[in-house]
Every structure is written in structure tokens, then in C-alpha cells.
Write a protein that holds these residues in place. Structure first.
Motif, PDB file in Angstrom:
ATOM      1  N   PHE A  22      -8.504  -3.483 -10.481  1.00 29.97           N
ATOM      2  CA  PHE A  22      -9.069  -3.988  -9.227  1.00 29.97           C
ATOM      3  C   PHE A  22     -10.548  -4.332  -9.398  1.00 29.97           C
ATOM      4  O   PHE A  22     -11.291  -3.619 -10.087  1.00 29.97           O
ATOM      5  CB  PHE A  22      -8.893  -2.945  -8.119  1.00 29.97           C
ATOM      6  N   THR A  39       0.817  -1.219   0.000  1.00 29.12           N
ATOM      7  CA  THR A  39       0.000   0.000   0.000  1.00 29.12           C
ATOM      8  C   THR A  39       0.852   1.271   0.000  1.00 29.12           C
ATOM      9  O   THR A  39       0.335   2.354  -0.273  1.00 29.12           O
ATOM     10  CB  THR A  39      -0.918   0.022   1.226  1.00 29.12           C
ATOM     11  N   ASN A  63      -9.772  -8.531   2.449  1.00 29.90           N
ATOM     12  CA  ASN A  63     -10.940  -7.663   2.643  1.00 29.90           C
ATOM     13  C   ASN A  63     -11.179  -6.681   1.508  1.00 29.90           C
ATOM     14  O   ASN A  63     -12.096  -5.870   1.600  1.00 29.90           O
ATOM     15  CB  ASN A  63     -10.780  -6.860   3.941  1.00 29.90           C
ATOM     16  N   SER A  64     -10.375  -6.764   0.427  1.00 30.20           N
ATOM     17  CA  SER A  64     -10.459  -5.728  -0.612  1.00 30.20           C
ATOM     18  C   SER A  64     -10.639  -6.275  -2.017  1.00 30.20           C
ATOM     19  O   SER A  64     -10.309  -5.599  -3.000  1.00 30.20           O
ATOM     20  CB  SER A  64      -9.211  -4.839  -0.555  1.00 30.20           C
ATOM     21  N   PRO A  96      -4.651  -1.910  -2.492  1.00 33.53           N
ATOM     22  CA  PRO A  96      -5.455  -1.298  -1.434  1.00 33.53           C
ATOM     23  C   PRO A  96      -5.277  -1.943  -0.061  1.00 33.53           C
ATOM     24  O   PRO A  96      -5.753  -1.402   0.941  1.00 33.53           O
ATOM     25  CB  PRO A  96      -6.888  -1.490  -1.927  1.00 33.53           C
ATOM     26  N   GLU A  97      -4.591  -3.095  -0.020  1.00 31.80           N
ATOM     27  CA  GLU A  97      -4.477  -3.821   1.247  1.00 31.80           C
ATOM     28  C   GLU A  97      -3.199  -4.644   1.224  1.00 31.80           C
ATOM     29  O   GLU A  97      -2.774  -5.130   0.168  1.00 31.80           O
ATOM     30  CB  GLU A  97      -5.690  -4.736   1.450  1.00 31.80           C
ATOM     31  N   ASP A 132     -13.868  -5.465  -7.016  1.00 29.09           N
ATOM     32  CA  ASP A 132     -14.475  -5.711  -5.712  1.00 29.09           C
ATOM     33  C   ASP A 132     -15.983  -5.574  -5.858  1.00 29.09           C
ATOM     34  O   ASP A 132     -16.511  -5.466  -6.974  1.00 29.09           O
ATOM     35  CB  ASP A 132     -13.908  -4.782  -4.640  1.00 29.09           C
ATOM     36  N   ASN A 164     -15.771  -9.329  -0.817  1.00 26.27           N
ATOM     37  CA  ASN A 164     -14.409  -8.805  -0.922  1.00 26.27           C
ATOM     38  C   ASN A 164     -13.396  -9.652  -0.172  1.00 26.27           C
ATOM     39  O   ASN A 164     -12.199  -9.364  -0.202  1.00 26.27           O
ATOM     40  CB  ASN A 164     -14.361  -7.377  -0.384  1.00 26.27           C
ATOM     41  N   SER A 165     -13.857 -10.689   0.506  1.00 25.48           N
ATOM     42  CA  SER A 165     -12.973 -11.603   1.229  1.00 25.48           C
ATOM     43  C   SER A 165     -12.649 -12.786   0.326  1.00 25.48           C
ATOM     44  O   SER A 165     -13.488 -13.664   0.099  1.00 25.48           O
ATOM     45  CB  SER A 165     -13.647 -12.082   2.521  1.00 25.48           C
TER      46      SER A 165
END
Length: 439
Positions: free
Chosen positions: A153, A113, A140-141, A119-120, A155, A164-165
Motif C-alpha cells: 500500500f 475490507t 480516500n486511501s 483499507p477501503e 499513501d 490519498n484521493s
């Protein structure tokens, strides 16, 4: 509560029959593994094994082991979670706290990041498609696609991904991407999405934690508590611990070998599916029976490298696929003395590279049994038997041995029935096991 793998102890009330000649076991006590928790295994085009364990990445190149951790590599996070191979030998590692790490054998590159659009930093799964795109599933993203220059990306905000997991990602022969989440399975062909869940498909549960495709195009889906699904495209077969020999309904790893055998790792053991026949693999040896299996991969010899949650790394010499070693060219530093039979049984068909003392077989026994051990270099070896009072009753080996695997027969016809302990000392290595003599 998840079942953890355990090692069965040989007690006087327990009859243990071991076939450990089919297994090699590595852990933090007899190898450079930094932890007994294995999270992933991959084999590159040069038959190098790459193992991610808690606290580091291990490279196994023939008989040479190398450990990469935060002290000597780009793995600044001590918790690598996933691994994939790009091309012949470029390694991609997803970590819990430092994002995505690339290692080409020489240089390290970290994407996180702080220095990328990622993002994670918790990357739970990594896959490489046929165009060389890297797919990183985050905790989570959602999913990140990286072509080496730019990022894309996906999501819940910009795609039909049901969660998102992300738990797992697999690529089929048509280069379609399949993404397992905790709320269903998503398929992406580069333009269109299809989402499968228990409401619109035969999936028995939405928490998808493992994925693989066999050589006939059948998709094998492992779920978190509802077993495994084999989906042909037109029909589905659901296997669980009630209608099949599946060891457990929590399926954390699915691997398809060169012979199209499916290896299904669960929280309570390992299955092999050959054609339509199921077999339970881990009951072949009490040391790994009931293990929580986290990863399976095969090398070019057909040996299966098996990661466990708490018992380290195991190598299974699968009789259905294992390549016969070249007996005409034995390693020059292995010898067979008159009282031993040297068995060179490392996973690559050459001499072993770790210390081990295996459980004797048979056990219980009367009056003779066989004890096997391995040493990685020339050592003075002492192998003795003691009674439960700690008194030495016999000495089996007391001499210098060259690197190799040895098996020696013990004749206990002069000893009374009971429980005994046999102990090996070789260099700094020391290990003890129990056996039962029953007359």
C-alpha cells in the motif's frame, strides 16, 4: 455545475442534419443495459467488450449480451466504477462499496475490507502492469498493489503521493506507474517517485482525472477544468477550449487506438487527435452532440465504443480505422427486399442485435428522405407516418423482416409541408421520431 449530455429534439424551428449511419446507440430502452450511466469500457483479447454501467457489468460477445449484477455475480455493489483486463480475458472491476472484484469467465473473487487488507471498499480506478500486478486506486486511501498473493500500500504516510484521493492510473511501455490524484501526478518506477504539480511542472492544474500514453511515448494528461496536456518528456503542449478545438476543459477519458489516434472525452463532447490535427467527433450526429463522455475503447474492427454519463453506450464506426465487413459472406438470416437496402453495420461487422429507429436523413427534406431501422430477430414490422393530429398519412413497411438493419426511402411528394411523426412497431419494440417536410 457539470454539463450533462442531452439529446436534441427535432423541432419545426430546428434544422437537424444527421449522419447516424456512422453510429449505433444502445441504452436501457433498447438493450439490456441496466442504466444509461456508463463508467468504463474494456475490450479483451477475444474482442469481447466489457462495459460497466451503474447497476451492473455487461459482457458483449459478438451478438450475445450478458448482464452481471448483484443477483447473479460477485458484484454485490450496484456501483462499479472502473475496469481493467488482465491477460487475455480476466476482468478486474473496482466498485464503490464492495472493493475489488475479479472475474475469470467462470469464478468470481471479491477483495474488500472484510476478507483482505484492503483499507477501503471504494476503488475508483484499476490498472494491470506488465508483470501482472494489479493497481487499485482508492477514493480516500491511496493505492494498493496486488500481485495475486500479497498486498502493498502507498499513501501519503509512506510515500510521496500528493493525495490519498486517486482518480486514475496508467502504465507506460517501461512498466512505470503513473497515478493521477486531486493534488498532482505521481510517477513510480518500482523504486523511485517523482511528483508533478502546477508549481514544479507545466501542469495547468493539480486535479488529474485521466491518463494515457500514445505509441510514441507521449503522456496525455486530462485535468478537471484546465484541459489536456501532452508531455513528451522534454516538452509539454497544453490544449484547452480556448487554444484548440477541445470540446470542454473537463477531460474524463483519454484513449489511444491502434492507429495512434487520441480520443479525448470531455463533459461536453468528444475529440479525435490524428497526428497534430484535431477534429470534433460528436457534432457529426445530433443525437450525441454535447454528450458528457466517460469512457472510450476500440474493438478489433476499429469501432469506437463510447460511454456517456446519461445517454448510454454508443458505437462509432470511425472511417479512419474501421475494418471493412466481409461482404462475400453475409449472415444467412438477413435479406434485402426490393424496396430496402440492407446495411449490416453492427460494431463487429455482423448483424445488429438490438432494436433501433434512426433519425431520417436528410431532415428537413423535400420531397424524399430515408429512414433506417434495425431489428435483432425475425419480426413483423410496421412503419407508419402520422400527422400531428395523430392521423395516419402513409404506411412505409408492413411485413415480416429478418434480423438486420434496413433503410427505406419515403416519397412525400403527395404530402403538404409540415411536421410529421413516424413510428415503428416490431414485436414489443415501439419508437417514434419527428421529421419536417418543407416544400
Amino acid at each position: 455545475m457539470k454539463k450533462l449530455c442531452f439529446c436534441l429534439l427535432v423541432l419545426i424551428t430546428s434544422y437537424t442534419f444527421s449522419q447516424e449511419t456512422d453510429w449505433i446507440i444502445y441504452n436501457s430502452a433498447n438493450s439490456i443495459l441496466p442504466s444509461n450511466k456508463i463508467n468504463g469500457i474494456a475490450v479483451d483479447s477475444f474482442n469481447v467488450k466489457w462495459v460497466i454501467a451503474e447497476k451492473g457489468l455487461i459482457k458483449i460477445d459478438g451478438d450475445n449480451w450478458s448482464l452481471y449484477d448483484k443477483s447473479n455475480s460477485g458484484l454485490t455493489c450496484p456501483y462499479p466504477l472502473s475496469i481493467a483486463i488482465e491477460g487475455k480475458n480476466t476482468v478486474w472491476v473496482g466498485t464503490y462499496c464492495s472493493g475489488l472484484v475479479r472475474f475469470d469467465g467462470k469464478d468470481w473473487k471479491v477483495y474488500n475490507t472484510y476478507n483482505s487488507p484492503l483499507p477501503e471498499n471504494a476503488v475508483s480506478t484499476v490498472a494491470v502492469d506488465k508483470d501482472g500486478n494489479k493497481w487499485a486506486g482508492m477514493q480516500n486511501s491511496g493505492v494498493a498493489k496486488f500481485d495475486g498473493r500479497s498486498w502493498t500500500f502507498f499513501d501519503k504516510s509512506n510515500s510521496p503521493i500528493p493525495s490519498n484521493s486517486i482518480n486514475c492510473i496508467a502504465v507506460n511501455s517501461r512498466n512505470e506507474i503513473f497515478i493521477g490524484t486531486d493534488n498532482g501526478l505521481a510517477a513510480f518506477d518500482g523504486a523511485n517517485w517523482v511528483v508533478y504539480n502546477k508549481d514544479n511542472s507545466p501542469l495547468p492544474g493539480n486535479d488529474v482525472i485521466s491518463l494515457s500514453f500514445d505509441q510514441k511515448g507521449v503522456m496525455w494528461v486530462g485535468t478537471n477544468g484546465q484541459g489536456v496536456v501532452a508531455h513528451t518528456g522534454t516538452a509539454c503542449d497544453i490544449y484547452n477550449s480556448y487554444n484548440s478545438e477541445l470540446r470542454n476543459d473537463f477531460v474524463h477519458s483519454i484513449y489511444v487506438d491502434a492507429g495512434n489516434q487520441k480520443w479525448i472525452g470531455t463533459e461536453a463532447g468528444l475529440n479525435k487527435v490524428k497526428a497534430s490535427a484535431w477534429s470534433i467527433i460528436d457534432t457529426l450526429d445530433p443525437v450525441i452532440s454535447g454528450c458528457y463522455i466517460t469512457a472510450v475503447a476500440a474493438d478489433t474492427k476499429g469501432s469506437k465504443w463510447i460511454g456517456t454519463h446519461s445517454r448510454g453506450l454508443m458505437v462509432y464506426l470511425d472511417p479512419d480505422t474501421i475494418a471493412a465487413p466481409d461482404t462475400a459472406a453475409a449472415p444467412p438470416d438477413t435479406v434485402a427486399s426490393p424496396d430496402t437496402v440492407t446495411s449490416i453495420v453492427s460494431a463487429n461487422g455482423t448483424f445488429t442485435h438490438s432494436y433501433s429507429l434512426l433519425q431520417n436523413y436528410p431532415n428537413p427534406f423535400n420531397p424524399s428522405t430515408r429512414i433506417s431501422y434495425s431489428i435483432p430477430r425475425r419480426e413483423f414490422v410496421s412503419l407508419k407516418v402520422y400527422n400531428l393530429l395523430g392521423s395516419e398519412v402513409t404506411e412505409i413497411v408492413n411485413e415480416v423482416k429478418m434480423a438486420g438493419s434496413y433503410s427505406v426511402e419515403l416519397d412525400a411528394s403527395e404530402l403538404p409541408s409540415g411536421v410529421y411523426i413516424y413510428t415503428i412497431h416490431a414485436g414489443s419494440f415501439s419508437r417514434s421520431r419527428k421529421f419536417i417536410l418543407m416544400k
